[in-house]
Scaffold this active site. Structure first.
Site, PDB file in Angstrom:
ATOM      1  N   LYS A   4       0.822  -1.213   0.000  1.00  0.00           N
ATOM      2  CA  LYS A   4       0.000   0.000   0.000  1.00  0.00           C
ATOM      3  C   LYS A   4       0.859   1.266   0.000  1.00  0.00           C
ATOM      4  O   LYS A   4       0.382   2.343  -0.346  1.00  0.00           O
ATOM      5  CB  LYS A   4      -0.971  -0.015   1.176  1.00  0.00           C
ATOM      6  CG  LYS A   4      -2.058  -1.076   0.956  1.00  0.00           C
ATOM      7  CD  LYS A   4      -3.116  -1.074   2.016  1.00  0.00           C
ATOM      8  CE  LYS A   4      -4.271  -1.993   1.640  1.00  0.00           C
ATOM      9  NZ  LYS A   4      -3.900  -3.422   1.683  1.00  0.00           N
TER      10      LYS A   4
HETATM   11  C1  LIG Z   1      -4.575  -4.501   1.050  1.00  0.00           C
HETATM   12  C2  LIG Z   1      -3.809  -5.766   0.930  1.00  0.00           C
HETATM   13  C3  LIG Z   1      -4.169  -6.780   0.013  1.00  0.00           C
HETATM   14  C4  LIG Z   1      -5.406  -6.687  -0.860  1.00  0.00           C
HETATM   15  O1  LIG Z   1      -5.317  -5.703  -1.848  1.00  0.00           O
HETATM   16  P1  LIG Z   1      -6.637  -5.118  -2.531  1.00  0.00           P
HETATM   17  O2  LIG Z   1      -6.176  -4.015  -3.378  1.00  0.00           O
HETATM   18  O3  LIG Z   1      -7.529  -4.682  -1.397  1.00  0.00           O
HETATM   19  O4  LIG Z   1      -7.263  -6.245  -3.309  1.00  0.00           O
HETATM   20  C5  LIG Z   1      -3.354  -7.914  -0.083  1.00  0.00           C
HETATM   21  N1  LIG Z   1      -2.270  -8.054   0.717  1.00  0.00           N
HETATM   22  C6  LIG Z   1      -1.896  -7.121   1.605  1.00  0.00           C
HETATM   23  C7  LIG Z   1      -0.700  -7.359   2.455  1.00  0.00           C
HETATM   24  C8  LIG Z   1      -2.652  -5.943   1.760  1.00  0.00           C
HETATM   25  O5  LIG Z   1      -2.271  -5.016   2.665  1.00  0.00           O
END
Ligand SMILES: *Cc1c(COP(=O)(O)O)cnc(C)c1O
Length: 497
Positions: free
Chosen positions: A112
Protein backbone atom coordinates in the site's frame (compact mmCIF):
# COMPACT_ATOMS: atom_id res chain seq x y z
CA UNK A 1 -11.04 18.62 -18.62
CA UNK A 2 -13.53 15.84 -18.03
CA UNK A 3 -11.89 12.47 -18.45
CA UNK A 4 -13.77 10.71 -15.72
CA UNK A 5 -17.32 9.73 -15.05
CA UNK A 6 -19.16 7.85 -12.31
CA UNK A 7 -19.70 4.09 -12.47
CA UNK A 8 -23.35 4.76 -11.64
CA UNK A 9 -24.14 7.87 -13.66
CA UNK A 10 -22.49 8.77 -16.96
CA UNK A 11 -24.06 12.24 -16.91
CA UNK A 12 -21.37 13.08 -14.35
CA UNK A 13 -18.20 14.50 -15.87
CA UNK A 14 -15.21 15.10 -13.69
CA UNK A 15 -11.57 16.04 -13.94
CA UNK A 16 -8.94 13.81 -12.36
CA UNK A 17 -7.98 16.56 -9.89
CA UNK A 18 -11.52 16.84 -8.61
CA UNK A 19 -11.90 13.04 -8.42
CA UNK A 20 -8.80 12.81 -6.24
CA UNK A 21 -10.09 15.53 -3.91
CA UNK A 22 -13.62 14.13 -3.62
CA UNK A 23 -12.93 10.38 -3.41
CA UNK A 24 -16.47 9.18 -4.05
CA UNK A 25 -18.67 10.44 -6.91
CA UNK A 26 -22.02 12.08 -6.05
CA UNK A 27 -24.66 9.38 -5.66
CA UNK A 28 -22.19 6.85 -4.34
CA UNK A 29 -20.51 5.68 -7.56
CA UNK A 30 -16.77 5.45 -8.12
CA UNK A 31 -14.85 7.63 -10.54
CA UNK A 32 -13.63 5.78 -13.63
CA UNK A 33 -11.75 6.84 -16.77
CA UNK A 34 -14.12 6.78 -19.76
CA UNK A 35 -11.26 5.43 -21.87
CA UNK A 36 -8.12 3.60 -20.83
CA UNK A 37 -5.04 4.99 -22.59
CA UNK A 38 -3.07 2.66 -24.87
CA UNK A 39 0.68 2.28 -25.11
CA UNK A 40 1.97 1.01 -28.46
CA UNK A 41 4.84 -1.42 -28.76
CA UNK A 42 7.55 1.11 -29.66
CA UNK A 43 6.57 3.28 -26.75
CA UNK A 44 6.42 0.24 -24.46
CA UNK A 45 9.88 -0.75 -25.51
CA UNK A 46 11.24 2.71 -24.75
CA UNK A 47 9.72 2.66 -21.27
CA UNK A 48 12.04 -0.19 -20.29
CA UNK A 49 14.87 2.29 -19.78
CA UNK A 50 13.09 4.33 -17.13
CA UNK A 51 13.65 4.35 -13.40
CA UNK A 52 10.67 3.40 -11.24
CA UNK A 53 9.96 7.01 -10.46
CA UNK A 54 10.13 8.15 -14.11
CA UNK A 55 8.07 5.18 -15.29
CA UNK A 56 5.41 6.11 -12.74
CA UNK A 57 5.38 9.70 -13.96
CA UNK A 58 4.97 8.53 -17.55
CA UNK A 59 2.15 6.07 -16.90
CA UNK A 60 0.26 8.22 -14.42
CA UNK A 61 0.44 11.23 -16.78
CA UNK A 62 -1.52 9.25 -19.36
CA UNK A 63 -4.44 9.23 -16.92
CA UNK A 64 -4.03 12.56 -15.13
CA UNK A 65 -4.30 14.65 -18.27
CA UNK A 66 -5.20 17.80 -16.34
CA UNK A 67 -1.86 17.70 -14.45
CA UNK A 68 1.38 18.70 -16.17
CA UNK A 69 3.87 15.93 -16.68
CA UNK A 70 6.44 17.98 -14.86
CA UNK A 71 4.25 18.22 -11.77
CA UNK A 72 3.58 14.51 -11.76
CA UNK A 73 7.31 13.91 -12.04
CA UNK A 74 7.88 16.06 -8.97
CA UNK A 75 5.25 14.04 -7.12
CA UNK A 76 6.67 10.64 -8.08
CA UNK A 77 10.20 11.71 -7.19
CA UNK A 78 9.05 12.96 -3.80
CA UNK A 79 7.28 9.65 -3.17
CA UNK A 80 9.70 7.11 -4.59
CA UNK A 81 13.23 8.44 -4.53
CA UNK A 82 14.06 8.19 -0.84
CA UNK A 83 11.44 6.26 1.10
CA UNK A 84 11.94 2.75 -0.26
CA UNK A 85 14.76 0.54 0.96
CA UNK A 86 15.66 -0.97 -2.42
CA UNK A 87 16.63 0.70 -5.69
CA UNK A 88 13.60 1.35 -7.88
CA UNK A 89 11.22 0.53 -5.02
CA UNK A 90 10.75 -3.20 -5.65
CA UNK A 91 12.70 -6.44 -6.01
CA UNK A 92 12.01 -9.46 -8.15
CA UNK A 93 13.02 -12.77 -6.65
CA UNK A 94 12.86 -16.07 -8.54
CA UNK A 95 12.15 -19.17 -6.46
CA UNK A 96 11.60 -22.54 -8.13
CA UNK A 97 10.83 -20.90 -11.46
CA UNK A 98 8.22 -18.56 -10.01
CA UNK A 99 8.86 -14.85 -9.88
CA UNK A 100 7.90 -13.03 -6.71
CA UNK A 101 7.55 -9.28 -7.13
CA UNK A 102 8.39 -8.05 -3.64
CA UNK A 103 6.26 -4.96 -3.19
CA UNK A 104 6.96 -4.56 0.50
CA UNK A 105 10.15 -2.52 0.63
CA UNK A 106 8.36 0.74 1.37
CA UNK A 107 8.27 2.60 4.69
CA UNK A 108 5.47 0.50 6.22
CA UNK A 109 6.38 -2.88 4.68
CA UNK A 110 3.20 -3.45 2.68
CA UNK A 111 2.44 -2.74 -0.99
CA UNK A 112 0.00 0.00 0.00
CA UNK A 113 3.03 2.28 0.30
CA UNK A 114 3.20 2.56 -3.52
CA UNK A 115 -0.10 4.44 -3.50
CA UNK A 116 0.00 6.10 -0.11
CA UNK A 117 3.44 7.68 -0.43
CA UNK A 118 2.27 9.30 -3.68
CA UNK A 119 -1.36 10.22 -2.93
CA UNK A 120 -0.53 13.07 -0.50
CA UNK A 121 1.49 14.81 -3.23
CA UNK A 122 -1.19 14.28 -5.88
CA UNK A 123 -3.88 15.51 -3.48
CA UNK A 124 -1.92 18.62 -2.55
CA UNK A 125 -1.40 19.44 -6.22
CA UNK A 126 -5.05 18.70 -7.08
CA UNK A 127 -6.19 21.14 -4.38
CA UNK A 128 -3.88 23.82 -5.68
CA UNK A 129 -5.21 23.30 -9.22
CA UNK A 130 -8.84 23.44 -8.08
CA UNK A 131 -8.30 26.40 -5.76
CA UNK A 132 -9.41 24.43 -2.71
CA UNK A 133 -7.94 26.09 0.35
CA UNK A 134 -9.73 24.16 3.06
CA UNK A 135 -7.72 21.53 4.92
CA UNK A 136 -8.44 17.92 3.97
CA UNK A 137 -9.48 15.63 6.79
CA UNK A 138 -8.94 12.02 5.88
CA UNK A 139 -10.87 9.44 7.89
CA UNK A 140 -9.72 5.85 7.69
CA UNK A 141 -11.07 2.69 9.25
CA UNK A 142 -8.35 0.08 9.13
CA UNK A 143 -7.92 -3.62 9.79
CA UNK A 144 -4.16 -3.18 9.63
CA UNK A 145 -2.02 -2.06 6.72
CA UNK A 146 -3.94 0.92 5.33
CA UNK A 147 -3.91 2.83 8.62
CA UNK A 148 -0.15 2.86 9.01
CA UNK A 149 0.51 3.51 5.33
CA UNK A 150 -1.88 6.50 5.34
CA UNK A 151 -0.38 7.91 8.56
CA UNK A 152 3.12 7.59 7.18
CA UNK A 153 2.22 9.04 3.79
CA UNK A 154 0.39 12.07 5.16
CA UNK A 155 2.60 12.82 8.19
CA UNK A 156 3.33 16.56 8.28
CA UNK A 157 1.81 17.16 4.82
CA UNK A 158 0.51 20.75 4.92
CA UNK A 159 -3.22 21.17 4.65
CA UNK A 160 -3.98 17.51 5.36
CA UNK A 161 -5.04 15.62 8.47
CA UNK A 162 -5.57 11.92 9.09
CA UNK A 163 -7.66 10.26 11.78
CA UNK A 164 -7.34 6.47 11.82
CA UNK A 165 -9.88 4.32 13.64
CA UNK A 166 -8.86 0.74 14.32
CA UNK A 167 -10.75 -2.00 16.20
CA UNK A 168 -9.38 -2.11 19.75
CA UNK A 169 -8.75 -5.87 19.65
CA UNK A 170 -8.79 -6.37 15.90
CA UNK A 171 -5.27 -5.58 14.64
CA UNK A 172 -2.00 -7.40 15.32
CA UNK A 173 0.34 -6.19 18.07
CA UNK A 174 2.87 -5.18 15.42
CA UNK A 175 0.33 -3.31 13.32
CA UNK A 176 -0.96 -1.42 16.38
CA UNK A 177 2.56 -0.48 17.43
CA UNK A 178 3.37 0.68 13.89
CA UNK A 179 0.44 3.09 14.05
CA UNK A 180 1.02 4.32 17.60
CA UNK A 181 4.68 5.15 16.96
CA UNK A 182 3.92 7.34 13.94
CA UNK A 183 5.08 10.93 14.37
CA UNK A 184 3.09 13.83 12.98
CA UNK A 185 1.13 16.76 14.40
CA UNK A 186 -1.58 16.33 11.79
CA UNK A 187 -2.43 12.76 12.77
CA UNK A 188 -4.63 11.01 15.28
CA UNK A 189 -4.89 7.27 15.96
CA UNK A 190 -7.94 6.03 17.83
CA UNK A 191 -8.85 2.56 19.09
CA UNK A 192 -12.55 2.06 18.69
CA UNK A 193 -14.42 -0.10 21.18
CA UNK A 194 -15.79 -2.50 18.61
CA UNK A 195 -14.74 -4.66 15.67
CA UNK A 196 -13.63 -3.62 12.19
CA UNK A 197 -17.18 -3.50 10.84
CA UNK A 198 -18.18 -1.14 13.67
CA UNK A 199 -15.22 1.11 12.83
CA UNK A 200 -16.03 1.03 9.11
CA UNK A 201 -19.72 1.77 9.69
CA UNK A 202 -18.95 4.65 12.06
CA UNK A 203 -16.53 6.19 9.55
CA UNK A 204 -18.99 5.85 6.67
CA UNK A 205 -21.74 7.44 8.77
CA UNK A 206 -19.44 10.34 9.66
CA UNK A 207 -18.47 10.96 6.02
CA UNK A 208 -22.10 11.54 5.05
CA UNK A 209 -23.24 13.33 8.22
CA UNK A 210 -24.47 16.72 6.98
CA UNK A 211 -24.24 18.35 10.39
CA UNK A 212 -20.68 17.16 10.85
CA UNK A 213 -19.70 18.36 7.38
CA UNK A 214 -21.13 21.82 8.20
CA UNK A 215 -19.28 21.95 11.51
CA UNK A 216 -16.01 21.04 9.77
CA UNK A 217 -16.61 23.77 7.22
CA UNK A 218 -16.63 26.27 10.07
CA UNK A 219 -13.14 24.99 10.92
CA UNK A 220 -12.06 25.32 7.25
CA UNK A 221 -11.92 21.55 6.80
CA UNK A 222 -13.48 19.04 4.42
CA UNK A 223 -13.44 15.26 4.25
CA UNK A 224 -11.31 13.33 1.79
CA UNK A 225 -10.53 9.66 1.32
CA UNK A 226 -7.38 7.59 1.29
CA UNK A 227 -9.20 4.30 0.78
CA UNK A 228 -8.73 2.35 -2.42
CA UNK A 229 -11.93 3.82 -3.83
CA UNK A 230 -9.87 6.99 -4.42
CA UNK A 231 -8.78 7.24 -8.07
CA UNK A 232 -5.43 8.58 -6.89
CA UNK A 233 -4.74 5.32 -5.10
CA UNK A 234 -5.52 3.12 -8.06
CA UNK A 235 -3.16 4.66 -10.64
CA UNK A 236 0.17 4.21 -8.81
CA UNK A 237 -0.53 0.48 -8.62
CA UNK A 238 -0.55 0.08 -12.41
CA UNK A 239 3.13 0.94 -12.55
CA UNK A 240 4.61 -2.09 -10.78
CA UNK A 241 2.98 -4.42 -13.32
CA UNK A 242 5.00 -2.69 -16.02
CA UNK A 243 8.13 -2.49 -13.93
CA UNK A 244 7.96 -6.20 -12.97
CA UNK A 245 7.55 -7.17 -16.60
CA UNK A 246 10.50 -5.03 -17.69
CA UNK A 247 12.60 -6.42 -14.87
CA UNK A 248 11.95 -9.99 -16.07
CA UNK A 249 13.09 -8.94 -19.55
CA UNK A 250 16.23 -7.36 -18.08
CA UNK A 251 16.93 -10.57 -16.16
CA UNK A 252 16.46 -12.54 -19.43
CA UNK A 253 13.67 -14.57 -17.88
CA UNK A 254 11.37 -13.60 -20.75
CA UNK A 255 11.76 -11.97 -24.13
CA UNK A 256 10.13 -8.63 -24.79
CA UNK A 257 6.60 -9.17 -26.08
CA UNK A 258 6.11 -12.59 -24.46
CA UNK A 259 2.86 -12.90 -22.46
CA UNK A 260 2.92 -13.53 -18.72
CA UNK A 261 0.39 -14.25 -15.98
CA UNK A 262 0.10 -12.23 -12.78
CA UNK A 263 -1.11 -13.80 -9.54
CA UNK A 264 -2.63 -11.24 -7.19
CA UNK A 265 -3.68 -11.66 -3.55
CA UNK A 266 -7.00 -9.88 -3.55
CA UNK A 267 -9.27 -8.19 -1.03
CA UNK A 268 -10.86 -4.92 -2.11
CA UNK A 269 -9.90 -5.57 -5.76
CA UNK A 270 -7.74 -2.45 -6.11
CA UNK A 271 -4.47 -4.21 -6.80
CA UNK A 272 -5.77 -6.62 -9.43
CA UNK A 273 -7.88 -3.93 -11.10
CA UNK A 274 -4.64 -2.02 -11.68
CA UNK A 275 -3.39 -5.18 -13.44
CA UNK A 276 -6.48 -5.14 -15.65
CA UNK A 277 -5.71 -1.54 -16.60
CA UNK A 278 -2.11 -2.50 -17.38
CA UNK A 279 -3.36 -5.23 -19.70
CA UNK A 280 -5.84 -2.90 -21.41
CA UNK A 281 -3.01 -0.41 -21.91
CA UNK A 282 -1.04 -2.99 -23.85
CA UNK A 283 1.23 -4.80 -21.39
CA UNK A 284 1.44 -8.44 -22.60
CA UNK A 285 -0.53 -10.08 -19.79
CA UNK A 286 -2.47 -13.27 -20.49
CA UNK A 287 -4.32 -14.11 -17.28
CA UNK A 288 -4.83 -12.24 -14.06
CA UNK A 289 -5.15 -14.86 -11.36
CA UNK A 290 -7.45 -13.55 -8.62
CA UNK A 291 -6.34 -15.18 -5.37
CA UNK A 292 -8.71 -15.13 -2.40
CA UNK A 293 -8.49 -16.56 1.09
CA UNK A 294 -11.31 -18.48 2.78
CA UNK A 295 -13.56 -15.49 2.10
CA UNK A 296 -13.90 -16.71 -1.48
CA UNK A 297 -16.74 -14.50 -2.73
CA UNK A 298 -14.66 -13.40 -5.75
CA UNK A 299 -13.71 -16.95 -6.69
CA UNK A 300 -17.37 -17.82 -6.94
CA UNK A 301 -18.11 -14.61 -8.81
CA UNK A 302 -15.57 -15.24 -11.56
CA UNK A 303 -16.61 -18.87 -11.83
CA UNK A 304 -20.37 -18.39 -11.86
CA UNK A 305 -21.10 -14.74 -12.66
CA UNK A 306 -22.99 -14.50 -9.37
CA UNK A 307 -21.72 -12.20 -6.64
CA UNK A 308 -23.20 -13.37 -3.36
CA UNK A 309 -21.99 -11.57 -0.23
CA UNK A 310 -24.53 -13.27 2.03
CA UNK A 311 -22.21 -15.81 3.51
CA UNK A 312 -20.21 -16.46 6.61
CA UNK A 313 -17.36 -14.04 7.28
CA UNK A 314 -14.08 -15.69 8.29
CA UNK A 315 -11.28 -14.02 10.23
CA UNK A 316 -8.09 -15.39 8.69
CA UNK A 317 -4.32 -15.05 8.99
CA UNK A 318 -4.42 -12.84 5.85
CA UNK A 319 -6.59 -10.10 7.38
CA UNK A 320 -6.20 -7.56 4.55
CA UNK A 321 -8.14 -9.96 2.34
CA UNK A 322 -10.99 -10.58 4.80
CA UNK A 323 -13.56 -8.73 2.73
CA UNK A 324 -17.02 -9.72 1.48
CA UNK A 325 -17.84 -6.56 -0.48
CA UNK A 326 -14.93 -5.76 -2.80
CA UNK A 327 -15.40 -2.08 -3.62
CA UNK A 328 -13.24 -1.82 -6.72
CA UNK A 329 -15.06 -4.61 -8.52
CA UNK A 330 -17.59 -1.90 -9.37
CA UNK A 331 -14.99 -0.30 -11.65
CA UNK A 332 -14.43 -3.57 -13.49
CA UNK A 333 -18.20 -3.92 -13.94
CA UNK A 334 -18.26 -0.51 -15.58
CA UNK A 335 -15.59 -1.53 -18.08
CA UNK A 336 -16.96 -4.98 -18.95
CA UNK A 337 -20.44 -3.56 -19.52
CA UNK A 338 -18.91 -0.98 -21.92
CA UNK A 339 -19.82 1.89 -19.67
CA UNK A 340 -23.47 0.95 -19.12
CA UNK A 341 -23.92 2.89 -15.89
CA UNK A 342 -27.61 1.98 -15.62
CA UNK A 343 -26.61 -1.67 -15.48
CA UNK A 344 -23.88 -1.05 -12.91
CA UNK A 345 -26.35 0.94 -10.77
CA UNK A 346 -28.79 -1.94 -10.87
CA UNK A 347 -26.16 -4.48 -9.83
CA UNK A 348 -25.05 -2.23 -6.96
CA UNK A 349 -28.67 -1.69 -5.99
CA UNK A 350 -29.22 -5.47 -5.93
CA UNK A 351 -26.07 -5.92 -3.89
CA UNK A 352 -27.23 -3.38 -1.34
CA UNK A 353 -30.74 -4.73 -1.08
CA UNK A 354 -30.30 -8.47 -1.39
CA UNK A 355 -26.55 -8.92 -0.84
CA UNK A 356 -26.26 -10.36 -4.31
CA UNK A 357 -26.17 -9.62 -8.05
CA UNK A 358 -25.97 -11.74 -11.20
CA UNK A 359 -24.30 -11.07 -14.54
CA UNK A 360 -25.89 -12.33 -17.73
CA UNK A 361 -23.84 -14.65 -19.93
CA UNK A 362 -22.60 -11.86 -22.25
CA UNK A 363 -21.01 -9.96 -19.39
CA UNK A 364 -19.77 -13.08 -17.67
CA UNK A 365 -17.91 -13.94 -20.87
CA UNK A 366 -16.14 -10.58 -20.68
CA UNK A 367 -14.41 -11.62 -17.47
CA UNK A 368 -12.11 -13.87 -19.48
CA UNK A 369 -8.99 -11.89 -18.50
CA UNK A 370 -9.39 -13.37 -15.02
CA UNK A 371 -9.14 -16.81 -13.49
CA UNK A 372 -9.91 -17.21 -9.81
CA UNK A 373 -8.85 -19.56 -7.04
CA UNK A 374 -8.97 -19.55 -3.26
CA UNK A 375 -6.87 -20.95 -0.45
CA UNK A 376 -8.24 -21.87 2.97
CA UNK A 377 -6.25 -21.52 6.18
CA UNK A 378 -4.70 -24.99 5.94
CA UNK A 379 -3.58 -24.39 2.36
CA UNK A 380 -2.20 -20.97 3.27
CA UNK A 381 -0.12 -22.34 6.13
CA UNK A 382 1.04 -25.25 3.96
CA UNK A 383 2.16 -22.79 1.27
CA UNK A 384 4.29 -20.85 3.79
CA UNK A 385 5.81 -24.11 5.01
CA UNK A 386 6.43 -25.52 1.54
CA UNK A 387 8.22 -22.42 0.26
CA UNK A 388 10.31 -22.27 3.39
CA UNK A 389 11.15 -25.98 3.71
CA UNK A 390 11.95 -26.52 0.05
CA UNK A 391 13.57 -23.20 -0.82
CA UNK A 392 14.32 -21.33 2.40
CA UNK A 393 12.05 -18.57 1.13
CA UNK A 394 9.81 -16.84 3.64
CA UNK A 395 6.52 -15.23 2.61
CA UNK A 396 3.73 -13.52 4.51
CA UNK A 397 0.24 -15.10 4.64
CA UNK A 398 -1.19 -12.87 1.86
CA UNK A 399 1.57 -13.89 -0.53
CA UNK A 400 1.08 -17.49 0.58
CA UNK A 401 -2.58 -17.35 -0.46
CA UNK A 402 -1.43 -16.22 -3.91
CA UNK A 403 1.21 -18.94 -4.12
CA UNK A 404 -1.30 -21.64 -3.16
CA UNK A 405 -3.75 -20.35 -5.76
CA UNK A 406 -1.00 -20.37 -8.34
CA UNK A 407 -0.29 -24.04 -7.57
CA UNK A 408 -3.97 -24.82 -8.12
CA UNK A 409 -3.94 -22.86 -11.37
CA UNK A 410 -0.90 -24.85 -12.52
CA UNK A 411 -2.53 -28.19 -11.72
CA UNK A 412 -5.54 -27.16 -13.76
CA UNK A 413 -3.16 -27.48 -16.71
CA UNK A 414 -4.14 -24.06 -17.98
CA UNK A 415 -0.80 -22.37 -18.13
CA UNK A 416 2.74 -22.90 -19.30
CA UNK A 417 3.46 -19.19 -19.19
CA UNK A 418 5.85 -17.33 -16.96
CA UNK A 419 4.08 -16.19 -13.80
CA UNK A 420 4.66 -13.27 -11.49
CA UNK A 421 3.24 -13.52 -7.98
CA UNK A 422 2.69 -10.15 -6.32
CA UNK A 423 4.13 -10.35 -2.83
CA UNK A 424 2.26 -7.74 -0.83
CA UNK A 425 3.69 -7.66 2.71
CA UNK A 426 6.83 -8.47 4.64
CA UNK A 427 6.64 -11.78 6.53
CA UNK A 428 7.91 -9.92 9.60
CA UNK A 429 4.60 -8.08 9.81
CA UNK A 430 2.93 -11.37 10.71
CA UNK A 431 5.47 -13.16 12.94
CA UNK A 432 2.93 -15.27 14.80
CA UNK A 433 1.15 -16.95 11.90
CA UNK A 434 4.36 -17.27 9.86
CA UNK A 435 6.27 -18.83 12.78
CA UNK A 436 3.42 -21.21 13.51
CA UNK A 437 3.25 -22.28 9.88
CA UNK A 438 6.90 -23.24 9.69
CA UNK A 439 6.74 -25.07 13.02
CA UNK A 440 8.39 -22.65 15.44
CA UNK A 441 7.11 -22.43 19.02
CA UNK A 442 4.87 -19.43 19.55
CA UNK A 443 3.28 -19.97 22.95
CA UNK A 444 4.53 -17.74 25.77
CA UNK A 445 6.26 -15.38 23.33
CA UNK A 446 5.09 -11.89 22.56
CA UNK A 447 5.16 -10.75 18.92
CA UNK A 448 8.43 -8.86 19.34
CA UNK A 449 10.15 -11.98 20.66
CA UNK A 450 8.65 -13.89 17.76
CA UNK A 451 10.15 -11.45 15.26
CA UNK A 452 13.62 -12.08 16.64
CA UNK A 453 13.10 -15.81 16.86
CA UNK A 454 11.88 -15.89 13.25
CA UNK A 455 14.93 -14.01 12.07
CA UNK A 456 17.35 -16.23 13.99
CA UNK A 457 15.66 -19.43 12.86
CA UNK A 458 15.27 -18.55 9.20
CA UNK A 459 18.04 -16.05 8.56
CA UNK A 460 15.71 -14.25 6.15
CA UNK A 461 16.69 -10.59 5.76
CA UNK A 462 14.89 -8.49 8.35
CA UNK A 463 14.69 -4.70 8.20
CA UNK A 464 16.20 -3.12 11.30
CA UNK A 465 12.87 -1.38 11.81
CA UNK A 466 11.32 -4.56 13.15
CA UNK A 467 13.98 -5.27 15.77
CA UNK A 468 13.72 -1.72 17.10
CA UNK A 469 9.98 -1.29 16.96
CA UNK A 470 9.28 -2.32 20.56
CA UNK A 471 11.69 0.36 21.84
CA UNK A 472 10.07 3.21 19.92
CA UNK A 473 8.04 5.55 22.10
CA UNK A 474 4.36 5.89 21.29
CA UNK A 475 3.45 9.21 19.65
CA UNK A 476 -0.27 8.62 19.35
CA UNK A 477 -3.02 7.07 21.36
CA UNK A 478 -6.67 7.46 22.13
CA UNK A 479 -9.74 5.38 22.54
CA UNK A 480 -13.38 6.04 21.85
CA UNK A 481 -16.76 4.35 22.04
CA UNK A 482 -18.49 3.47 18.78
CA UNK A 483 -21.03 6.24 19.29
CA UNK A 484 -18.37 8.86 20.09
CA UNK A 485 -16.69 8.93 16.66
CA UNK A 486 -18.38 12.18 15.68
CA UNK A 487 -17.32 13.91 18.88
CA UNK A 488 -13.75 12.67 18.39
CA UNK A 489 -13.67 14.22 14.92
CA UNK A 490 -15.08 17.57 16.07
CA UNK A 491 -12.68 17.72 19.01
CA UNK A 492 -9.79 17.09 16.64
CA UNK A 493 -10.91 19.80 14.20
CA UNK A 494 -11.35 22.30 17.05
CA UNK A 495 -7.91 21.50 18.45
CA UNK A 496 -6.33 22.44 15.12
CA UNK A 497 -7.86 25.93 14.95
C1 LIG B 1 -4.58 -4.50 1.05
C2 LIG B 1 -3.81 -5.77 0.93
C3 LIG B 1 -4.17 -6.78 0.01
C4 LIG B 1 -5.41 -6.69 -0.86
O1 LIG B 1 -5.32 -5.70 -1.85
P1 LIG B 1 -6.64 -5.12 -2.53
O2 LIG B 1 -6.18 -4.02 -3.38
O3 LIG B 1 -7.53 -4.68 -1.40
O4 LIG B 1 -7.26 -6.24 -3.31
C5 LIG B 1 -3.35 -7.91 -0.08
N1 LIG B 1 -2.27 -8.05 0.72
C6 LIG B 1 -1.90 -7.12 1.60
C7 LIG B 1 -0.70 -7.36 2.45
C8 LIG B 1 -2.65 -5.94 1.76
O5 LIG B 1 -2.27 -5.02 2.67
Amino acid sequence: MSDLTSTRNDAIKCSAAKAIIDGLAPGGGLYVPTTIPCIHDDELSALQQLSYSDLSAHIISLFLTDFTKETIGQCTRAAYQNSFSVDNCMALKTVDGIHFAQLYHGPTYAFKDFALTLLPHLLTEAKRMQGVDQDSLILTATSGDTGKAALNGFADIMGCHVIVFYPQYGVSVIQQKQMLTQRGDNLQVIAIQGNFDDAQRAVKAALSDGDLIAQLQAYQMRFSSANSINYGRLLPQIVYYFYSYFELVRQSQITFGETVDFVVPTGNFGNILAGYYAKQMGLPIANLVCASNQNDVLTQFFTSGIYDSKRQFYTTISPSMDILVSSNLERLLYHISSGDTAKVSKWMHDLKNSGKFTLDSTEHAKLSDFVAYSADETQTRAAIKQLYDAHGYLVDPHTAVAYSCYQQYLSSGDSTRTAIVLSTASPYKFPRSVSQSIGLAVNNHDDYALINQLQLATNCPMPQYFSQLHMQPNQQGGICAIDAVKKTIIDYARSKR
